[in-house]
Each structure stands twice: as C-alpha cells, then as structure tokens.
Enzyme design. Sequence first.
Site, mmCIF file in Angstrom:
data_model
loop_
_atom_site.group_PDB
_atom_site.id
_atom_site.type_symbol
_atom_site.label_atom_id
_atom_site.label_comp_id
_atom_site.label_asym_id
_atom_site.label_seq_id
_atom_site.Cartn_x
_atom_site.Cartn_y
_atom_site.Cartn_z
ATOM 1 N N SER A 10 10.951 -14.967 27.656
ATOM 2 C CA SER A 10 10.757 -13.551 27.948
ATOM 3 C C SER A 10 9.716 -13.278 29.010
ATOM 4 C CB SER A 10 10.398 -12.792 26.672
ATOM 5 O OG SER A 10 9.260 -13.378 26.084
ATOM 6 N N HIS A 70 3.160 -11.365 25.620
ATOM 7 C CA HIS A 70 3.768 -10.402 26.524
ATOM 8 C C HIS A 70 2.692 -9.622 27.258
ATOM 9 C CE1 HIS A 70 7.952 -10.107 24.419
ATOM 10 N NE2 HIS A 70 7.812 -11.183 25.160
ATOM 11 N N ASP A 128 8.683 -3.680 23.803
ATOM 12 C CA ASP A 128 8.681 -4.453 22.561
ATOM 13 C C ASP A 128 8.811 -3.645 21.291
ATOM 14 O OD1 ASP A 128 6.256 -6.948 23.720
ATOM 15 O OD2 ASP A 128 8.416 -6.734 24.038
#
Lengths: 168, 167
Positions: free
Chosen positions: A45, A84, A111
């Site tokens: 990701s 992230h 998210d």
Amino acid sequence: MALIRQALSQAVTLGMIVSSALIIWKTLMCITGSESPVVVVLSESMEPGFKRGDILFLHMNKDPIRTGEIVVFNVEGRDIPIVHRVIEVHERQDTRDVDILTKGDNNKQDDRLLYSHGQHWLKPQHILGRAVGFLPYVGWVTIVMTEKPLVKYILISALALLVITSKD
Amino acid sequence: MHSFGYRANALLTFSVTILALMCAMASLSDNLNSPSPTSQIQILNINWFQKQPHGNDEVSLTMNITADLQSLFTWNTKQVFVFVAAEYETPKNSLNQVSLWDAIIPTKEHANFWIQTANKYRFVDQGSNLRGKEFNLTLHWHVMPKTGKMFADKIVMSGYRLPEEYR
C-alpha cells in the site's frame, strides 16, 4: 564432572546470546521511544516508496502529528501494525486532542474502512511511531519466517545445534 | 581454523558489515545536498462550496500548481512524494490540515512540473466554518532515499480565502 561443566558452559553461552539480543532490542525501544523501533513492510500500500520486505526505522516523540508524516499505527483489536501517511489533521484549541486520518500512498481511498467499526479518526495514542529511515530488502527474512513457520523452526534448530556442537 | 564453515562465516560477517557501512555512507551523503525548491500555487476556480447533509462544509476547487523540486534529488534518492495541503484555524480547532493533492516524482526530470487539477481528496471541514475562511496552502515534499534517512520539508503560501457564501 567435566561433561556437566561443559554442558553448563554451553547453556550459559546460549543464554548470553539470547540475552544480548533482548538487551539490544530493549535499548532500541528506549532510544527511539517507540514500542516497535523497527517494522517490516508487509503490504504494497505504500509502493513504490516502500515495498514488501523493506524495513522501517521508527522514532517517537511528543511533537504533534502533522500531515505528510509516515506513521505506524495499530487498529484496535488487530495485531499487525499499518504503515501509512497522514493526510488530515484536526487539532483542538485547548486540549492536545487531535483527529488524524491516514492513507496509503498506493491506495485510492483513505483508511477509514480499516479503522474499527464506527471509528472515523485515529488518535495520538494509536500512533506507535514515525518512520524516519529505511533499508530495502532486509525484512524478507522476517516475512519468510512468519509465513512459512517451518523455516523458522529449521533455522532455530540449526542454530541450537551449531552452538551445542561447537568446540569452544 | 581453515574449514569451509569458518571461512563462510567470516565472509558473511565481513560482507554484511561492509554493506551496512555503505548504506550508512550513502545516507550521510544526502546531508551534503542543500536543496532550493520553489513553488507557486494559484486557485483558478471554486467549483462548488456546499454544506453537506452531515453538517460539514465541503469545497471543491481547481488549482494551478507549479514547482521546481529538482534540487532535492541526489544519487541516493528513490522518489520524492509531494503533496499540497490546506491549513486553517477554526473556533473549535487550533489547526486543521487537509491534504488536497499528492503525486510521486520518480526522477529528477519529472521534478520541474506544472499541473492544473481539481483537488484529489475531499476538502471537508469538521463543522461549518469555511465561509470567508482565510487559509494557507502548503506544498510539502518527502524525499525517500534508496537507503537511509528520509527528509521532509515544506513551503507555506498564504493569502488564500474562501468565498463568503455557498455556491
């Protein structure tokens, strides 16, 4: 008697190796202020910046979280930390309370779907650390050992065998 | 002392140490670079500005973003992650930062760019405070190296203002 002494000496050596590894790990935790000072990237990701198998060095301090920072967090109830980038920050006027939203660079969506049911924002206490440095490929060892536990058992047995049969 | 095992072990330890040293030196060489990036952002149009059913203001705007980030690249740079965020204050929140657009710059040649785009991510407030709001636009960059320490910084551009009325 000599045999017992030799066996004890080898047990102590093994114990020393394990303890040194533990001491190094705990010291790293103290220096970086984070519960997991090093994490392995498990998903795609954050590509092309971070690929599966890279490792990230984390650091945590009391500085407020701001957009752009790459953070590692745990979703409530799940063990696997997620790495992230912060894309939204809303900090309250009077308290240190902050609402944080994150998104993987390579993901189309933020998210929110990853957070716990009903949770719209992350809070500072969910953040384990900020990524400050990185090494490519080194984390593959961990991934292989996690996804194929057989390799882990073989490796540990081989190491134990080596220690026991070494002449010194 | 001269068995295969000992030699293999010595070789492995030596090569790992050398590799670690090279990674550290590559990372340290990044400190020698003194970057001088420039950027300008123009708001071309406020596409729409509404209060959503859940009570939060949302705005869609089209921006003209120009930037020259070539000086950020070194031989140890893998990519530069660049994003534009809106920063403003509201009665409830001392700081709001909302990311509007981002991109990945893979090489130095791509780092001198001009783009006209609507905001990639939704500009939604926590509440209904955006009418007539003054805000800054910040261009952030995050230099991701091939190995080692990551660098991040930003340019703050102020003087932007949202319309007084919804449209």
